[in-house]
Scaffold this motif. Structure first.
Motif, PDB file in Angstrom:
ATOM      1  N   LYS A   1      26.725  44.051   4.300  1.00  0.00           N
ATOM      2  CA  LYS A   1      27.676  42.886   5.668  1.00  0.00           C
ATOM      3  C   LYS A   1      26.537  42.486   6.710  1.00  0.00           C
ATOM      4  N   ALA A   2      26.276  43.819   7.323  1.00  0.00           N
ATOM      5  CA  ALA A   2      24.933  44.468   8.213  1.00  0.00           C
ATOM      6  C   ALA A   2      23.862  43.637   7.994  1.00  0.00           C
ATOM      7  N   GLU A   3      23.213  43.366   6.308  1.00  0.00           N
ATOM      8  CA  GLU A   3      22.112  43.221   6.399  1.00  0.00           C
ATOM      9  C   GLU A   3      20.971  42.103   7.422  1.00  0.00           C
ATOM     10  N   ALA A   4      21.778  40.807   7.377  1.00  0.00           N
ATOM     11  CA  ALA A   4      21.398  39.653   8.323  1.00  0.00           C
ATOM     12  C   ALA A   4      20.782  40.158   9.364  1.00  0.00           C
ATOM     13  N   MET A   5      21.915  40.492  10.384  1.00  0.00           N
ATOM     14  CA  MET A   5      21.498  40.560  11.595  1.00  0.00           C
ATOM     15  C   MET A   5      20.746  42.084  11.657  1.00  0.00           C
ATOM     16  N   ARG A   6      20.495  43.214  11.107  1.00  0.00           N
ATOM     17  CA  ARG A   6      19.068  44.528  10.567  1.00  0.00           C
ATOM     18  C   ARG A   6      17.743  43.830  10.239  1.00  0.00           C
ATOM     19  N   LYS A   7      17.665  42.078   8.928  1.00  0.00           N
ATOM     20  CA  LYS A   7      16.019  42.026   9.146  1.00  0.00           C
ATOM     21  C   LYS A   7      15.933  41.008  10.470  1.00  0.00           C
ATOM     22  N   VAL A   8      16.687  40.587  11.273  1.00  0.00           N
ATOM     23  CA  VAL A   8      16.621  39.655  12.228  1.00  0.00           C
ATOM     24  C   VAL A   8      16.100  40.589  13.220  1.00  0.00           C
ATOM     25  N   LEU A   9      16.686  41.476  13.210  1.00  0.00           N
ATOM     26  CA  LEU A   9      16.178  42.485  14.334  1.00  0.00           C
ATOM     27  C   LEU A   9      15.216  43.685  13.966  1.00  0.00           C
ATOM     28  N   GLU A  10      14.658  43.493  13.243  1.00  0.00           N
ATOM     29  CA  GLU A  10      13.453  44.514  12.344  1.00  0.00           C
ATOM     30  C   GLU A  10      12.251  43.745  11.882  1.00  0.00           C
TER      31      GLU A  10
END
Length: 427
Positions: A418-427
């Motif tokens: 669930k956190a993957e998209a947010m992490r990808k966007v920020l990293e």
């Protein structure tokens, strides 16, 4: 504000949408609600944007709902804003003492200067000023998406994997003792000294993970960048309906056969279905407090919908509201939403406060609007990045429903998914 909008034809929806967001960023306060071309229950718009604040009300839990009633009576028109999770302290006589790095108030609503409603072909402008001037000003804005200005972010987990798994075991003991049936447990991911451009991050997030209840919300120095797939509550005439999500499986966009198997897994898995049923029962109970007897029904049970990152199991529950009931009383009776708490509500919220390391704040709250007819629509604030530009604190949270049959390792993996998209966007 004029209740009758001026309507302008759009030559290019995508271009105007970018220009509109660039224009909105000059205001201290704005709220964009973005349907992302999903056709759940025939949406009345593709985007709804409120900018500027003629009047506003900022409240902490205690007597917030009553004060909002007075504010709404004085300003009976468009209203946009948010409901923070910690309004639970008012609805259930609870308290919160955990750390909050972002600082959204428990409740904030504002009367906008301008409201824009976009469909694919037209824009409706509600305002007291010259609508043509506003339309021209937007069209003169840049067509460029803001460039990435962010610093290198060091994203940390608030709790370790070991601590997370240990907590799940403790929660399962609470379930075994009969304290609760299901509990929604979340963890925080955060970065300090973070510099981001919220508009850039929003564009990137919805490109990677477009969802039907997306939102970009700016309140002075605080931002919520939201790609939510979930509706909390909608009122249309005398009907209200809620669409809780419980049940998640991963997409496989490379292998169609695997992807179909992952989708079918949700429909066949008894644990996922039992979680969903528990939340459906909770929502039915909440709606029955404000609906006419015998009108609350489950319109769809175990519907499986596909989103870019995940498949989700969504159920729809509806009812006809009692005569002469205030929309604020409808919200108060049903908030916070059952999909983000568990059952029974009061006890699990006590456990959430005890076991989670940070305040939820706006996470698992709601962002939405009330229109001049008294109809409203609110999302569930999940899959969201929160940012305080003054303190440079950035945060996002993810979690899931824990039952006695939960596998702690799998729950942890679902959290990361669930956190993957947010992490990808920020990293």
């Amino acid at each position: 504000m004029n209740r009758t909008p001026e309507i302008f034809a759009l030559n290019n929806f995508t271009e105007f949408r970018i220009q509109m967001l660039n224009w909105s960023n000059r205001f201290n306060v704005f709220c964009l609600l973005d349907n992302q071309h999903y056709n759940f229950s025939a949406p009345a718009f593709e985007c709804l944007l409120a900018v500027g604040s003629k009047k506003n009300i900022t409240l902490q839990s205690g007597n917030a709902f009553e004060k909002l009633k007075h504010f709404y009576k004085e300003n009976n028109g468009w209203l946009f804003g948010h409901l923070g999770y910690d309004l639970k302290n008012e609805t259930e006589k609870l308290s919160s003492a955990n750390f909050d790095g972002i600082g959204f108030d428990d409740m904030h609503f504002f009367v906008p200067d301008v409201v824009l409603k976009l469909t694919e072909k037209e824009v409706y402008i509600f305002c007291d000023d010259d609508a043509k001037e506003i339309f021209d000003a937007i069209q003169s804005e840049s067509l460029s998406i803001p460039v990435n200005k962010q610093s290198d972010l060091d994203i940390k987990n608030r709790i370790s994997k070991t601590a997370y798994i240990d907590t799940i075991q403790k929660l399962k003991q609470h379930i075994l003792r009969g304290d609760c049936y299901e509990i929604n447990f979340c963890q925080e991911f955060f970065a300090e000294d973070a510099v981001i451009d919220p508009l850039y991050v929003y564009h990137k997030l919805i490109q990677l993970s477009p969802n039907p209840f997306a939102a970009l919300y700016k309140l002075d120095d605080k931002f919520c960048i939201c790609a939510s797939p979930e509706r909390y509550l909608k009122k249309e005439g005398n009907k209200i309906f809620s669409q809780p999500i419980k049940g998640t499986s991963k997409r496989d966009l490379v292998n169609k056969e695997n992807d179909l198997q992952n989708k079918n897994y949700l429909s066949a898995n008894e644990k996922e279905k039992s979680e969903n049923v528990m939340v459906v029962d909770l929502v039915r109970n909440d709606l029955s407090k404000v609906c006419k007897e015998g009108t609350v029904k489950v319109d769809e049970l175990f519907g499986v919908y596909s989103f870019p990152q995940v498949h989700q199991m969504i159920s729809t529950i509806s009812g006809q509201v009692k005569d002469n009931i205030d929309w604020i009383d409808i919200v108060k009776a049903t908030f916070p939403m059952g999909s983000m708490t568990g059952a029974p509500k009061k006890r699990v919220m006590e456990l959430i406060e005890h076991y989670e390391q940070t305040k939820r704040g706006l996470f698992s709250g709601a962002i939405g609007y009330i229109n001049p007819d008294g109809d409203f629509d609110f999302n569930v604030v999940i899959r969201s990045i929160f940012y305080n530009a003054s303190t440079r604190y950035l945060s996002f949270k993810a979690g899931g429903g824990i039952t006695f049959y939960s596998d702690a390792e799998k729950e942890y993996e679902e959290c990361l998914l669930k956190a993957e998209a947010m992490r990808k966007v920020l990293e």
